[in-house]
Design a protein around this motif. Structure first.
Motif, PDB file in Angstrom:
ATOM      1  N   TYR A  94       0.853  -1.178   0.000  1.00  0.00           N
ATOM      2  CA  TYR A  94       0.000   0.000   0.000  1.00  0.00           C
ATOM      3  C   TYR A  94       0.898   1.240   0.000  1.00  0.00           C
ATOM      4  O   TYR A  94       1.801   1.356   0.829  1.00  0.00           O
ATOM      5  CB  TYR A  94      -0.925   0.004   1.213  1.00  0.00           C
ATOM      6  N   TYR A  95       0.616   2.127  -0.925  1.00  0.00           N
ATOM      7  CA  TYR A  95       1.448   3.301  -1.134  1.00  0.00           C
ATOM      8  C   TYR A  95       0.612   4.576  -1.017  1.00  0.00           C
ATOM      9  O   TYR A  95      -0.503   4.634  -1.554  1.00  0.00           O
ATOM     10  CB  TYR A  95       2.078   3.274  -2.528  1.00  0.00           C
ATOM     11  N   CYS A  96       1.147   5.569  -0.346  1.00  0.00           N
ATOM     12  CA  CYS A  96       0.490   6.867  -0.369  1.00  0.00           C
ATOM     13  C   CYS A  96       1.259   7.788  -1.314  1.00  0.00           C
ATOM     14  O   CYS A  96       2.462   7.634  -1.523  1.00  0.00           O
ATOM     15  CB  CYS A  96       0.387   7.482   1.012  1.00  0.00           C
ATOM     16  N   GLY A  97       0.534   8.702  -1.896  1.00  0.00           N
ATOM     17  CA  GLY A  97       1.128   9.656  -2.825  1.00  0.00           C
ATOM     18  C   GLY A  97       0.504  11.020  -2.630  1.00  0.00           C
ATOM     19  O   GLY A  97      -0.601  11.145  -2.091  1.00  0.00           O
ATOM     20  N   SER A  98       1.209  12.041  -3.081  1.00  0.00           N
ATOM     21  CA  SER A  98       0.693  13.401  -2.999  1.00  0.00           C
ATOM     22  C   SER A  98       0.584  13.985  -4.395  1.00  0.00           C
ATOM     23  O   SER A  98       1.371  13.669  -5.287  1.00  0.00           O
ATOM     24  CB  SER A  98       1.603  14.286  -2.134  1.00  0.00           C
ATOM     25  N   THR A  99      -0.421  14.825  -4.568  1.00  0.00           N
ATOM     26  CA  THR A  99      -0.690  15.417  -5.867  1.00  0.00           C
ATOM     27  C   THR A  99      -1.294  16.800  -5.694  1.00  0.00           C
ATOM     28  O   THR A  99      -2.076  17.015  -4.767  1.00  0.00           O
ATOM     29  CB  THR A  99      -1.644  14.525  -6.682  1.00  0.00           C
ATOM     30  N   PRO A 100      -0.970  17.728  -6.590  1.00  0.00           N
ATOM     31  CA  PRO A 100      -1.628  19.036  -6.522  1.00  0.00           C
ATOM     32  C   PRO A 100      -3.076  18.980  -7.001  1.00  0.00           C
ATOM     33  O   PRO A 100      -3.839  19.925  -6.812  1.00  0.00           O
ATOM     34  CB  PRO A 100      -0.781  19.898  -7.450  1.00  0.00           C
ATOM     35  N   LEU A 101      -3.456  17.843  -7.607  1.00  0.00           N
ATOM     36  CA  LEU A 101      -4.824  17.667  -8.087  1.00  0.00           C
ATOM     37  C   LEU A 101      -5.531  16.669  -7.198  1.00  0.00           C
ATOM     38  O   LEU A 101      -4.902  15.949  -6.428  1.00  0.00           O
ATOM     39  CB  LEU A 101      -4.815  17.154  -9.528  1.00  0.00           C
ATOM     40  N   TRP A 102      -6.834  16.594  -7.322  1.00  0.00           N
ATOM     41  CA  TRP A 102      -7.593  15.546  -6.645  1.00  0.00           C
ATOM     42  C   TRP A 102      -7.888  14.510  -7.707  1.00  0.00           C
ATOM     43  O   TRP A 102      -8.741  14.712  -8.565  1.00  0.00           O
ATOM     44  CB  TRP A 102      -8.873  16.134  -6.060  1.00  0.00           C
ATOM     45  N   SER A 103      -7.166  13.388  -7.680  1.00  0.00           N
ATOM     46  CA  SER A 103      -7.198  12.481  -8.815  1.00  0.00           C
ATOM     47  C   SER A 103      -7.038  11.040  -8.386  1.00  0.00           C
ATOM     48  O   SER A 103      -6.355  10.734  -7.412  1.00  0.00           O
ATOM     49  CB  SER A 103      -6.069  12.847  -9.781  1.00  0.00           C
TER      50      SER A 103
END
Length: 122
Positions: A94-103
């Motif tokens: 399980y991986y978490c990620g960050s994004t400037p969008l909600w995607s």
């Protein structure tokens, strides 16, 4: 540059619950949407959930809807994935990620953690 670190994985039985955490440092946590993805060995990383920076918008994969809950704590720079009624799905990272969008698309994510392993057995 943001650094993400997941924790909380483990080996459980079908029907059990686990809560994963992802701590974010070095970045503007409060300005980024966060997502959870999972990946079994030899497969593509697949979307699990995403939460907007304000927590106002949350989306789940159909396969986990009603069983998983994602939420975030801006005071702790942490996003969580509460997983209930886990199914016998083998072992996934399980991986978490960050994004400037909600995607829900992994292509939109700038930074990733190293993952935490979850094994569900019958």
């Amino acid at each position: 540059q943001a650094h993400l670190e997941e924790s909380g994985g483990g080996s459980v039985q079908a029907g059990d619950s686990l809560t994963l955490s992802c701590v974010v440092s070095g970045g503007m946590f409060s300005r980024y949407a966060m997502g959870w993805f999972r990946q079994a060995s030899g497969t593509e990383r697949e979307f699990v959930s995403t939460i907007s920076w304000s927590s106002a918008s949350i989306k789940y994969a159909d396969s986990v809807k009603g069983r998983f809950t994602t939420y975030r704590d801006s005071d702790k720079n942490t996003v969580y994935l509460q997983m209930n009624n886990l199914k016998t799905e083998g072992t996934d990272g399980y991986y978490c990620g960050s994004t400037p969008l909600w995607s829900g698309s992994k292509k939109e994510y700038d930074y990733w953690g190293q993952g935490t392993k979850v094994t569900v057995s019958s």
